[in-house]
Design an enzyme around this catalytic site. Sequence first.
Site, short mmCIF file in Angstrom:
data_model
loop_
_atom_site.label_atom_id
_atom_site.label_comp_id
_atom_site.label_asym_id
_atom_site.label_seq_id
_atom_site.Cartn_x
_atom_site.Cartn_y
_atom_site.Cartn_z
N HIS A 140 0.86 -1.18 0.00
CA HIS A 140 0.00 0.00 0.00
C HIS A 140 0.90 1.23 0.00
O HIS A 140 2.14 1.11 -0.07
CB HIS A 140 -0.94 -0.03 1.21
CG HIS A 140 -0.24 -0.28 2.52
ND1 HIS A 140 0.66 0.60 3.06
CD2 HIS A 140 -0.28 -1.33 3.36
CE1 HIS A 140 1.10 0.13 4.19
NE2 HIS A 140 0.58 -1.05 4.41
N GLY B 214 1.90 3.13 2.25
CA GLY B 214 2.93 3.16 3.30
C GLY B 214 4.22 2.50 2.81
O GLY B 214 5.33 3.02 3.01
N HIS B 215 4.07 1.35 2.13
CA HIS B 215 5.26 0.69 1.56
C HIS B 215 5.88 1.56 0.48
O HIS B 215 7.12 1.62 0.35
CB HIS B 215 4.88 -0.66 0.95
CG HIS B 215 4.38 -1.67 1.92
ND1 HIS B 215 3.06 -2.05 1.99
CD2 HIS B 215 5.02 -2.39 2.87
CE1 HIS B 215 2.91 -2.96 2.94
NE2 HIS B 215 4.08 -3.18 3.49
N GLN C 123 6.84 -15.13 12.39
CA GLN C 123 6.42 -13.99 13.21
C GLN C 123 4.91 -13.99 13.49
O GLN C 123 4.39 -13.05 14.08
CB GLN C 123 6.86 -12.66 12.60
CG GLN C 123 6.17 -12.25 11.31
CD GLN C 123 6.83 -11.02 10.69
OE1 GLN C 123 7.89 -11.10 10.10
NE2 GLN C 123 6.19 -9.86 10.84
N VAL D 270 2.39 6.64 7.02
CA VAL D 270 1.44 7.18 6.04
C VAL D 270 0.04 6.83 6.54
O VAL D 270 -0.22 5.69 6.93
CB VAL D 270 1.68 6.57 4.64
CG1 VAL D 270 0.69 7.15 3.64
CG2 VAL D 270 3.11 6.86 4.19
N SER E 45 -1.52 -3.47 5.93
CA SER E 45 -2.10 -4.54 5.11
C SER E 45 -3.30 -5.17 5.82
O SER E 45 -4.20 -5.71 5.19
CB SER E 45 -1.05 -5.60 4.82
OG SER E 45 0.10 -4.97 4.28
O1 PAF Z 1 7.04 -4.96 8.97
C1 PAF Z 1 6.94 -5.97 8.24
O2 PAF Z 1 6.26 -5.98 7.19
C2 PAF Z 1 7.61 -7.27 8.67
O3 PAF Z 1 7.60 -7.39 10.06
C3 PAF Z 1 9.02 -7.40 8.12
C4 PAF Z 1 9.95 -6.32 8.66
C5 PAF Z 1 8.98 -7.37 6.60
C6 PAF Z 1 9.63 -8.75 8.54
O4 PAF Z 1 8.88 -9.83 8.05
#
Ligand code: PAF
Length: 285
Positions: free
Chosen positions: A34, A36-37, A61, A176, A186
């Site tokens: 999005h 922000g990325h 994670q 953002v 997301s």
């Molecule tokens: O912030 C994220 O999207 C995730 O935690 C990252 C840093 C890509 C690690 O998987």
Amino acid sequence: MQICRTIADIRAAVAAFRAAGESVGLVTTMGALHEGHMALMAEAKGGHDRVVATIFVNPTQFGEAADLAAYPRTEAADIEMLEAAGVDAVLIPEPGEIYPEHDETIVETPRLASIGHGAVRPGHFRGVTTVVARLFNIVLPDAAYFGEKDYQQLAVIRRMTRDLHFPLAIRGVATVRAPDGLALSSRNARLAPEDRAAAPVLKRALDAGAALARPGVAVADIAAAMRDVVAAEPRARLEQLDIVDPNSFLPATGPLTHPVGVMISARFGPAADPVLLIDQMELAP
Ligand code: PAF
């Protein structure tokens, strides 16, 4: 843009950039890209000759398998956005590429990872540092870019980078937001319309805290004002509110004398399948 599925391919792409004397900025993502990325990509592009991105929904994670399965995957649209942003190469690996058979090495900042947002999601930050360390070693960039929305994640990654002497800079990029204040994430795509309408309550709570953040104001009063804002939104279930020292991440107490990190999270939607949203920022008195 070079689309790489293997470590060997992305390393070959980066080696060619290096052979031409070019600098490399890295943006790691889990896809479902999005604006922000895109702000991270733009910062990386401004600072380097070449930008490398990664798209990897990192299983380690996620606490609950259901959360991992529900994570949005939009690879074709992501590739289009990266191409439009002028990204030079993207790594989109399978889990087995990053976590080879008999894999057992973890990277962890045990104290920082177990407090704040880490207390709500045990193991989450260990997964983040483990995958980010691997991605750093794969790409070997000059700098890596992370959103300030994930304030604690940024602190954990800075700490890991410093402690392990990774020869790269960590750059934080401002959050953002949608026009109504909701931080872009997301996860927002999973919100029902009523919950999407309620979700800006997190930013309103941060704003209430910021409005009170003057020297001498009790941290407990800031926290109480923020809790009141969330309590007034029936669709939000406050998960955690932490006001911490930005270096130690220990709870800030007493009257405000220096900047503090504020981290808030709430669940929205059905109890059986909620969406956990977070918003975090630094407040200066
Ligand atoms: O912030 C994220 O999207 C995730 O935690 C990252 C840093 C890509 C690690 O998987």
